[in-house]
Write a protein that holds these residues in place. Structure first.
Motif, PDB file in Angstrom:
ATOM      1  N   SER A  19      57.391  23.465  20.607  1.00 28.22           N
ATOM      2  CA  SER A  19      57.191  22.142  20.013  1.00 28.22           C
ATOM      3  C   SER A  19      55.872  21.536  20.452  1.00 28.22           C
ATOM      4  CB  SER A  19      58.334  21.208  20.406  1.00 28.22           C
ATOM      5  OG  SER A  19      59.552  21.716  19.948  1.00 28.22           O
ATOM      6  N   LEU A  20      55.537  21.686  21.728  1.00 29.79           N
ATOM      7  CA  LEU A  20      54.255  21.166  22.220  1.00 29.79           C
ATOM      8  C   LEU A  20      53.082  21.898  21.579  1.00 29.79           C
ATOM      9  CD1 LEU A  20      55.057  20.663  26.005  1.00 29.79           C
ATOM     10  CD2 LEU A  20      54.802  18.920  24.241  1.00 29.79           C
ATOM     11  N   GLU A  21      53.231  23.189  21.368  1.00 25.52           N
ATOM     12  CA  GLU A  21      52.167  23.949  20.731  1.00 25.52           C
ATOM     13  C   GLU A  21      51.959  23.496  19.280  1.00 25.52           C
ATOM     14  OE1 GLU A  21      50.900  28.574  19.838  1.00 25.52           O
ATOM     15  OE2 GLU A  21      52.876  28.125  20.653  1.00 25.52           O
ATOM     16  N   VAL A  22      53.044  23.259  18.558  1.00 25.38           N
ATOM     17  CA  VAL A  22      52.932  22.788  17.175  1.00 25.38           C
ATOM     18  C   VAL A  22      52.309  21.397  17.137  1.00 25.38           C
ATOM     19  CG1 VAL A  22      54.292  22.070  15.169  1.00 25.38           C
ATOM     20  CG2 VAL A  22      54.790  24.223  16.301  1.00 25.38           C
ATOM     21  N   ALA A  23      52.736  20.514  18.055  1.00 19.54           N
ATOM     22  CA  ALA A  23      52.165  19.166  18.100  1.00 19.54           C
ATOM     23  C   ALA A  23      50.674  19.212  18.405  1.00 19.54           C
ATOM     24  CB  ALA A  23      52.900  18.325  19.141  1.00 19.54           C
ATOM     25  N   LEU A  24      50.275  20.084  19.322  1.00 19.91           N
ATOM     26  CA  LEU A  24      48.861  20.235  19.656  1.00 19.91           C
ATOM     27  C   LEU A  24      48.071  20.756  18.461  1.00 19.91           C
ATOM     28  CD1 LEU A  24      46.656  20.143  21.834  1.00 19.91           C
ATOM     29  CD2 LEU A  24      47.306  22.479  22.438  1.00 19.91           C
TER      30      LEU A  24
ATOM     31  N   ARG B   6      48.863  20.445  15.242  1.00 15.74           N
ATOM     32  CA  ARG B   6      48.786  19.395  14.220  1.00 15.74           C
ATOM     33  C   ARG B   6      47.786  18.314  14.590  1.00 15.74           C
ATOM     34  NH1 ARG B   6      55.198  18.734  12.640  1.00 15.74           N
ATOM     35  NH2 ARG B   6      55.350  20.749  11.592  1.00 15.74           N
ATOM     36  N   ALA B   7      47.775  17.928  15.856  1.00 14.05           N
ATOM     37  CA  ALA B   7      46.807  16.921  16.296  1.00 14.05           C
ATOM     38  C   ALA B   7      45.388  17.453  16.157  1.00 14.05           C
ATOM     39  CB  ALA B   7      47.082  16.526  17.749  1.00 14.05           C
TER      40      ALA B   7
ATOM     41  N   GLY C 261      40.330  17.063  14.001  1.00 13.41           N
ATOM     42  CA  GLY C 261      39.155  17.922  13.910  1.00 13.41           C
ATOM     43  C   GLY C 261      38.603  18.321  15.269  1.00 13.41           C
ATOM     44  N   ILE C 262      39.349  18.056  16.315  1.00 14.61           N
ATOM     45  CA  ILE C 262      38.926  18.403  17.677  1.00 14.61           C
ATOM     46  C   ILE C 262      39.642  19.682  18.076  1.00 14.61           C
ATOM     47  CG2 ILE C 262      38.874  17.628  20.079  1.00 14.61           C
ATOM     48  CD1 ILE C 262      39.057  14.760  19.021  1.00 14.61           C
ATOM     49  N   ARG C 263      38.926  20.554  18.779  1.00 14.80           N
ATOM     50  CA  ARG C 263      39.536  21.820  19.199  1.00 14.80           C
ATOM     51  C   ARG C 263      40.744  21.564  20.106  1.00 14.80           C
ATOM     52  NH1 ARG C 263      34.301  24.061  21.421  1.00 14.80           N
ATOM     53  NH2 ARG C 263      35.569  24.027  23.263  1.00 14.80           N
ATOM     54  N   PRO C 264      41.770  22.413  20.001  1.00 13.44           N
ATOM     55  CA  PRO C 264      42.977  22.223  20.826  1.00 13.44           C
ATOM     56  C   PRO C 264      42.696  22.264  22.322  1.00 13.44           C
ATOM     57  CG  PRO C 264      43.415  23.809  19.083  1.00 13.44           C
ATOM     58  CD  PRO C 264      41.948  23.494  19.036  1.00 13.44           C
ATOM     59  N   SER C 265      41.743  23.087  22.748  1.00 12.56           N
ATOM     60  CA  SER C 265      41.441  23.170  24.181  1.00 12.56           C
ATOM     61  C   SER C 265      40.875  21.850  24.702  1.00 12.56           C
ATOM     62  CB  SER C 265      40.472  24.315  24.458  1.00 12.56           C
ATOM     63  OG  SER C 265      39.269  24.118  23.745  1.00 12.56           O
TER      64      SER C 265
ATOM     65  N   ILE D 122      41.546  18.829  23.395  1.00  8.90           N
ATOM     66  CA  ILE D 122      42.676  17.894  23.423  1.00  8.90           C
ATOM     67  C   ILE D 122      43.539  18.151  24.656  1.00  8.90           C
ATOM     68  CG2 ILE D 122      44.793  17.178  22.259  1.00  8.90           C
ATOM     69  CD1 ILE D 122      43.378  17.769  19.610  1.00  8.90           C
ATOM     70  N   LEU D 123      43.834  19.422  24.915  1.00 11.02           N
ATOM     71  CA  LEU D 123      44.658  19.786  26.063  1.00 11.02           C
ATOM     72  C   LEU D 123      43.993  19.387  27.380  1.00 11.02           C
ATOM     73  CD1 LEU D 123      47.328  21.129  26.792  1.00 11.02           C
ATOM     74  CD2 LEU D 123      46.117  23.304  26.894  1.00 11.02           C
ATOM     75  N   ALA D 124      42.684  19.597  27.476  1.00  5.82           N
ATOM     76  CA  ALA D 124      41.957  19.203  28.689  1.00  5.82           C
ATOM     77  C   ALA D 124      41.981  17.691  28.869  1.00  5.82           C
ATOM     78  CB  ALA D 124      40.525  19.716  28.626  1.00  5.82           C
ATOM     79  N   GLY D 125      41.831  16.953  27.784  1.00  2.24           N
ATOM     80  CA  GLY D 125      41.863  15.493  27.862  1.00  2.24           C
ATOM     81  C   GLY D 125      43.224  14.970  28.284  1.00  2.24           C
ATOM     82  N   VAL D 126      44.280  15.516  27.699  1.00  2.00           N
ATOM     83  CA  VAL D 126      45.638  15.089  28.052  1.00  2.00           C
ATOM     84  C   VAL D 126      45.938  15.435  29.506  1.00  2.00           C
ATOM     85  CG1 VAL D 126      48.080  15.536  27.609  1.00  2.00           C
ATOM     86  CG2 VAL D 126      46.518  15.159  25.708  1.00  2.00           C
ATOM     87  N   THR D 127      45.529  16.623  29.929  1.00  2.00           N
ATOM     88  CA  THR D 127      45.738  17.022  31.324  1.00  2.00           C
ATOM     89  C   THR D 127      44.987  16.094  32.273  1.00  2.00           C
ATOM     90  OG1 THR D 127      45.980  19.309  30.613  1.00  2.00           O
ATOM     91  CG2 THR D 127      45.560  18.943  32.944  1.00  2.00           C
ATOM     92  N   GLY D 128      43.778  15.738  31.920  1.00  4.38           N
ATOM     93  CA  GLY D 128      42.999  14.821  32.749  1.00  4.38           C
ATOM     94  C   GLY D 128      43.624  13.444  32.845  1.00  4.38           C
TER      95      GLY D 128
END
Length: 82
Positions: A36-41, A43-44, A49-53, A55-61
């Motif tokens: 579910s988290l992978e699908v949400a990432l 879709r976001a 238009g931002i790369r998933p990596s 977005i993931l780095a920003g959320v982790t930060g």
């Protein structure tokens, strides 16, 4: 540990209750949450238009910063001795 002659003839008892619970309840739930988290990432990523990596780095930060602020505020409270 000594293995007897009839070791291969005896049928094993099967998995223990905790292992059975882990294999049938916990692992599938964790896989569903991860999917579910992978699908949400994904879709976001498509919507913004931002790369998933990125977005993931920003959320982790943001999560790391929030946890750091929460735990550093606790250590500055009055009355704490250590």
């Amino acid at each position: 540990m000594t293995i007897g002659r009839d070791y291969l003839l005896r049928k094993p008892a099967g998995p223990s209750a905790p292992k059975l619970f882990l294999d049938t309840q916990v692992v599938p739930a964790a896989v569903n949450v991860a999917g579910s988290l992978e699908v949400a990432l994904d879709r976001a990523s498509v919507r913004t238009g931002i790369r998933p990596s990125v977005i993931l780095a920003g959320v982790t930060g943001v999560i790391s910063l929030a946890l750091f602020r929460i735990f550093s505020d606790r250590s500055r409270r009055p009355g704490r001795r250590y």
